[in-house]
Design a protein around this motif. Sequence first.
Motif, PDB file in Angstrom:
ATOM      1  N   GLU A  89       0.838  -1.203   0.000  1.00  0.00           N
ATOM      2  CA  GLU A  89       0.000   0.000   0.000  1.00  0.00           C
ATOM      3  C   GLU A  89       0.873   1.253   0.000  1.00  0.00           C
ATOM      4  N   ALA A  90       1.910   1.249   0.829  1.00  0.00           N
ATOM      5  CA  ALA A  90       2.805   2.404   0.896  1.00  0.00           C
ATOM      6  C   ALA A  90       3.512   2.625  -0.437  1.00  0.00           C
ATOM      7  N   LEU A  91       4.001   1.552  -1.042  1.00  0.00           N
ATOM      8  CA  LEU A  91       4.727   1.669  -2.302  1.00  0.00           C
ATOM      9  C   LEU A  91       3.816   2.157  -3.420  1.00  0.00           C
ATOM     10  N   ASN A  92       2.579   1.690  -3.439  1.00  0.00           N
ATOM     11  CA  ASN A  92       1.628   2.143  -4.453  1.00  0.00           C
ATOM     12  C   ASN A  92       1.304   3.625  -4.285  1.00  0.00           C
ATOM     13  N   LYS A  93       1.191   4.091  -3.061  1.00  0.00           N
ATOM     14  CA  LYS A  93       0.932   5.513  -2.834  1.00  0.00           C
ATOM     15  C   LYS A  93       2.081   6.368  -3.357  1.00  0.00           C
ATOM     16  N   VAL A  94       3.301   5.940  -3.053  1.00  0.00           N
ATOM     17  CA  VAL A  94       4.468   6.683  -3.519  1.00  0.00           C
ATOM     18  C   VAL A  94       4.540   6.658  -5.044  1.00  0.00           C
ATOM     19  N   ARG A 135       1.942   9.080  -6.566  1.00  0.00           N
ATOM     20  CA  ARG A 135       2.342  10.484  -6.440  1.00  0.00           C
ATOM     21  C   ARG A 135       3.495  10.816  -7.381  1.00  0.00           C
ATOM     22  N   ASP A 160       9.244   2.513   5.239  1.00  0.00           N
ATOM     23  CA  ASP A 160       7.840   2.888   5.229  1.00  0.00           C
ATOM     24  C   ASP A 160       7.600   3.892   4.108  1.00  0.00           C
ATOM     25  N   GLU A 161       6.387   4.414   4.060  1.00  0.00           N
ATOM     26  CA  GLU A 161       6.017   5.329   2.976  1.00  0.00           C
ATOM     27  C   GLU A 161       6.932   6.540   2.914  1.00  0.00           C
ATOM     28  N   ASN A 162       7.234   7.126   4.068  1.00  0.00           N
ATOM     29  CA  ASN A 162       8.088   8.313   4.090  1.00  0.00           C
ATOM     30  C   ASN A 162       9.494   7.998   3.597  1.00  0.00           C
ATOM     31  N   MET A 181      10.403   5.567   1.590  1.00  0.00           N
ATOM     32  CA  MET A 181      10.347   5.283   0.152  1.00  0.00           C
ATOM     33  C   MET A 181      10.338   6.581  -0.647  1.00  0.00           C
ATOM     34  N   GLU A 182       9.469   7.494  -0.240  1.00  0.00           N
ATOM     35  CA  GLU A 182       9.333   8.745  -0.983  1.00  0.00           C
ATOM     36  C   GLU A 182      10.594   9.593  -0.882  1.00  0.00           C
TER      37      GLU A 182
END
Length: 332
Positions: free
Chosen positions: A237-242, A245, A310-312, A314-315
């Motif tokens: 989910e985190a990777l898909n969000k990044v 964006r 995590d998402e942060n 990764m981004e």
Amino acid sequence: AARRRTHATIFKARASLAAALARATVRASSSPVFPAPRFGSSAFPLSSGTRPMASWANAMFGDVLVGRDGTEHDTSTALAGKTVGIYFSAHWCGPCRQFTPKLKAAYESLRARGIDFEVIFVSSDRSEEEFTNYQSDQMPDWLAVPFSDAERRAALAEHFKVTGIPRFAMLDGDLNVVNPDARAIAARDDEKFSAFPWLPPLVVDVDSEEMDAGINDTPTLVVLMEECGEKWDFLNEALNKVARRRREKEKDAGLLRRQTLFATVTETGGGVGGQLRRLAKLGRASKTPQMVLLDLANGGYVTHASGEVDENAMERLVDDFVAGKIELTEVK
């Protein structure tokens, strides 16, 4: 030299996947599938840009496309505002005979629902008679690049990097390429063809069919999670969000081709993941996820050295890479 070694490493790991694909694809041999072109893919760049639809469509496909009954159609009129699939195929190709009925069913279903979808057949048949029979006997009312226009057929094949058939690419209503190889997604779609227009997923597993050779040419963020089963949903989910964006930023910047790819490793042991671990010196898989950004075109990579994946994180890794703030470790 580093790039060549890296390519060999990645594709060596994909030997089993390549073998599976080879069984479903007729590969180009010493006798090319298409005649050699006298002009290259620069004849029509990958996006329409600011060019009018008519000039762009005609530059790509010629002024005239032919129907199954031989009727000629003005290219710009026939394609105006439609989602377009380009189908490289031939009657003698066994895998083509398997995929053609699936694509035909999709075309007829989508058109019956009022969806403006057009398919353009680019033939690699050995004669005009074979081309005509294949188009009239096995295809619905698709349009085709005239068989007599061998130069254009060859240029299209070069433009889309066709090394074997069947090959199926998807273009949007402005004739921008949205998926250069949509066959696998289209072939696996359900009876309602709910995945149409068969866009490539933003995040793929490195050992899946969707993970093509783009990893060698495009920077790719890879999250390795082989032994992290309880975290898979969270990480995906985190990777898909990044990825979403990042793709929106690329589109806002007018970049029609993806500049960064995103992938996961879930298979323990061999496969591409195992090769990536050795390449980036990541050690054995554990219950702690790991992350590496590959820039194989430039012979390097960067690992996420410490902290939570995590998402942060990764981004931040992607943003720092794009901004040129990261020094790559050279592939040895």
